[in-house]
Write a protein that holds these residues in place. Structure first.
Motif, PDB file in Angstrom:
ATOM      1  N   UNK A 146      30.286  59.534  55.519  1.00 32.43           N
ATOM      2  CA  UNK A 146      30.752  60.376  54.418  1.00 32.43           C
ATOM      3  C   UNK A 146      30.322  59.754  53.092  1.00 32.43           C
ATOM      4  N   UNK A 147      30.646  60.447  52.013  1.00 29.21           N
ATOM      5  CA  UNK A 147      30.408  59.943  50.666  1.00 29.21           C
ATOM      6  C   UNK A 147      31.727  59.968  49.916  1.00 29.21           C
ATOM      7  N   UNK A 148      32.055  58.861  49.277  1.00 30.22           N
ATOM      8  CA  UNK A 148      33.282  58.752  48.501  1.00 30.22           C
ATOM      9  C   UNK A 148      32.909  58.354  47.079  1.00 30.22           C
ATOM     10  N   UNK A 149      33.159  59.251  46.135  1.00 33.25           N
ATOM     11  CA  UNK A 149      32.801  59.033  44.728  1.00 33.25           C
ATOM     12  C   UNK A 149      31.347  58.611  44.595  1.00 33.25           C
ATOM     13  N   UNK A 150      30.466  59.271  45.329  1.00 34.85           N
ATOM     14  CA  UNK A 150      29.034  59.012  45.246  1.00 34.85           C
ATOM     15  C   UNK A 150      28.576  57.769  45.981  1.00 34.85           C
ATOM     16  N   UNK A 151      29.455  57.112  46.710  1.00 29.05           N
ATOM     17  CA  UNK A 151      29.098  55.883  47.411  1.00 29.05           C
ATOM     18  C   UNK A 151      29.065  56.127  48.922  1.00 29.05           C
ATOM     19  N   UNK A 152      28.230  55.351  49.607  1.00 32.03           N
ATOM     20  CA  UNK A 152      28.188  55.426  51.059  1.00 32.03           C
ATOM     21  C   UNK A 152      29.530  54.969  51.629  1.00 32.03           C
ATOM     22  N   UNK A 153      29.973  55.684  52.644  1.00 34.24           N
ATOM     23  CA  UNK A 153      31.248  55.353  53.259  1.00 34.24           C
ATOM     24  C   UNK A 153      31.257  55.847  54.699  1.00 34.24           C
ATOM     25  N   UNK A 154      32.230  55.381  55.448  1.00 31.23           N
ATOM     26  CA  UNK A 154      32.421  55.836  56.822  1.00 31.23           C
ATOM     27  C   UNK A 154      33.906  56.084  57.039  1.00 31.23           C
ATOM     28  N   UNK A 155      34.210  57.119  57.799  1.00 32.53           N
ATOM     29  CA  UNK A 155      35.592  57.446  58.178  1.00 32.53           C
ATOM     30  C   UNK A 155      35.713  57.221  59.672  1.00 32.53           C
ATOM     31  N   UNK A 156      36.611  56.347  60.084  1.00 34.15           N
ATOM     32  CA  UNK A 156      36.725  55.941  61.484  1.00 34.15           C
ATOM     33  C   UNK A 156      38.153  56.159  61.979  1.00 34.15           C
ATOM     34  N   UNK A 157      38.264  56.794  63.141  1.00 32.69           N
ATOM     35  CA  UNK A 157      39.544  56.908  63.830  1.00 32.69           C
ATOM     36  C   UNK A 157      39.497  56.000  65.056  1.00 32.69           C
ATOM     37  N   UNK A 158      40.546  55.185  65.222  1.00 35.43           N
ATOM     38  CA  UNK A 158      40.585  54.242  66.332  1.00 35.43           C
ATOM     39  C   UNK A 158      41.948  54.245  67.009  1.00 35.43           C
ATOM     40  N   UNK A 159      41.959  53.794  68.257  1.00 41.10           N
ATOM     41  CA  UNK A 159      43.210  53.523  68.976  1.00 41.10           C
ATOM     42  C   UNK A 159      43.197  52.049  69.350  1.00 41.10           C
ATOM     43  N   UNK A 160      44.277  51.371  69.006  1.00 41.61           N
ATOM     44  CA  UNK A 160      44.314  49.923  69.191  1.00 41.61           C
ATOM     45  C   UNK A 160      44.412  49.540  70.662  1.00 41.61           C
ATOM     46  N   UNK A 161      43.658  48.519  71.022  1.00 40.94           N
ATOM     47  CA  UNK A 161      43.750  47.934  72.365  1.00 40.94           C
ATOM     48  C   UNK A 161      44.714  46.757  72.381  1.00 40.94           C
ATOM     49  N   UNK A 162      45.224  46.400  71.208  1.00 39.19           N
ATOM     50  CA  UNK A 162      46.113  45.254  71.111  1.00 39.19           C
ATOM     51  C   UNK A 162      45.380  43.962  70.847  1.00 39.19           C
ATOM     52  N   UNK A 163      44.047  44.017  70.837  1.00 41.91           N
ATOM     53  CA  UNK A 163      43.263  42.805  70.627  1.00 41.91           C
ATOM     54  C   UNK A 163      43.023  42.522  69.148  1.00 41.91           C
ATOM     55  N   UNK A 164      43.282  43.512  68.308  1.00 42.11           N
ATOM     56  CA  UNK A 164      43.089  43.318  66.873  1.00 42.11           C
ATOM     57  C   UNK A 164      44.445  43.264  66.191  1.00 42.11           C
ATOM     58  N   UNK A 165      44.572  43.871  65.006  1.00 46.14           N
ATOM     59  CA  UNK A 165      45.783  43.702  64.208  1.00 46.14           C
ATOM     60  C   UNK A 165      46.894  44.675  64.572  1.00 46.14           C
ATOM     61  N   UNK A 166      46.543  45.914  64.918  1.00 54.88           N
ATOM     62  CA  UNK A 166      47.580  46.896  65.244  1.00 54.88           C
ATOM     63  C   UNK A 166      48.127  46.676  66.654  1.00 54.88           C
ATOM     64  N   UNK A 167      49.392  47.017  66.879  1.00 55.42           N
ATOM     65  CA  UNK A 167      49.940  46.940  68.240  1.00 55.42           C
ATOM     66  C   UNK A 167      49.187  47.880  69.181  1.00 55.42           C
ATOM     67  N   UNK A 168      49.163  47.543  70.441  1.00 62.26           N
ATOM     68  CA  UNK A 168      48.432  48.328  71.435  1.00 62.26           C
ATOM     69  C   UNK A 168      48.942  49.769  71.469  1.00 62.26           C
ATOM     70  N   UNK A 169      47.991  50.705  71.517  1.00 59.35           N
ATOM     71  CA  UNK A 169      48.316  52.120  71.620  1.00 59.35           C
ATOM     72  C   UNK A 169      48.482  52.829  70.290  1.00 59.35           C
ATOM     73  N   UNK A 170      48.604  52.083  69.192  1.00 57.34           N
ATOM     74  CA  UNK A 170      48.749  52.715  67.876  1.00 57.34           C
ATOM     75  C   UNK A 170      47.377  53.222  67.394  1.00 57.34           C
ATOM     76  N   UNK A 171      47.395  54.349  66.670  1.00 56.93           N
ATOM     77  CA  UNK A 171      46.160  54.945  66.149  1.00 56.93           C
ATOM     78  C   UNK A 171      46.060  54.744  64.652  1.00 56.93           C
ATOM     79  N   UNK A 172      44.855  54.809  64.135  1.00 56.61           N
ATOM     80  CA  UNK A 172      44.628  54.651  62.696  1.00 56.61           C
ATOM     81  C   UNK A 172      43.437  55.492  62.268  1.00 56.61           C
TER      82      UNK A 172
END
Length: 217
Positions: A146-172
């Motif tokens: 995507x583009x945000x205020x004329x800048x390159x950007x990316x929009x990502x939807x993820x579901x946590x596996x528990x290996x990163x910062x969010x608890x397992x099963x939570x979406x962002x």
């Protein structure tokens, strides 16, 4: 030579004699009845009603476009290198540990450092854009350039596996914006008690109108 009189001549003479006799007696000549006409009298037909208009089509004088409802009634936050609209009935969390226009929530909430309970968080991180948008330990559900205020950007939807910062099963849902030597991150998650789908709609709208200063940091 004997000649027989023609029938037509005889009939003509007889009719003439009858007329002369009638005129001499003062009587009216017999009326000759006109044959009755079998043709009906012609009257102008009623004009047919115009049924060509689509019954679902609005009248030309009607209001045909009510306009699109906005995602929210907006207030504006300006500070720390960004200007962004947010829901007017939401709260901006302020604390000496956090710059302005960084934490947004539907109701007052105490600031907790690095908490994921906030409805929307915006921050700037000194990470290269390529590194931040690379692979992740979480399950990736959707990715859009995507583009945000004329800048390159990316929009990502993820579901946590528990290996990163969010608890397992939570979406962002997270936007990562390229600021050349750093990135701007705007994110929301299912952690907390707010409506995640509604928070995603708000996040999308905020990223549609955000303005990022050249020296944002």
């Amino acid at each position: 030579m004997f000649c027989r009189p023609r029938p037509l001549a005889t009939a003509t003479i007889a009719l003439a004699a009858l007329l002369v006799a009638a005129c001499g007696s003062g009587a009216e000549p017999p009326a000759i009845d006109e044959p009755a006409s079998d043709a009906p009298s012609e009257e102008p037909a009623d004009e047919p009603a115009d049924d060509s208009r689509d019954p679902d089509e609005p009248n030309e004088t009607g209001d045909t476009d009510a306009g699109d409802d906005p995602t929210f009634t907006a207030a504006t936050c300006e500070g720390a290198g960004i200007t962004v609209d947010y829901p007017a009935d939401w709260t901006i969390i302020t604390a000496k540990e956090v710059p302005p226009c960084r934490v947004f929530h539907p109701e007052p909430i105490e600031f907790q450092h690095e908490s994921f309970h906030y409805a929307v968080r915006i921050y700037i991180d000194a990470v290269a854009y390529e590194d931040a948008t690379g692979s992740s330990l979480d399950e990736e559900l959707d990715r859009r350039e995507v583009t945000v205020d004329g800048r390159d950007a990316v929009r990502i939807e993820r579901r946590s596996t528990g290996a990163a910062m969010l608890p397992e099963g939570e979406s962002s849902t997270t936007y990562i914006v390229d600021l050349d030597s750093s990135i701007l991150v705007a994110t929301t998650s299912t952690v907390g008690e707010t409506d995640y789908e509604s928070d995603v709609d708000v996040l999308d709208a905020m990223m549609d109108n955000i303005e990022i200063a050249e020296d944002a940091a």
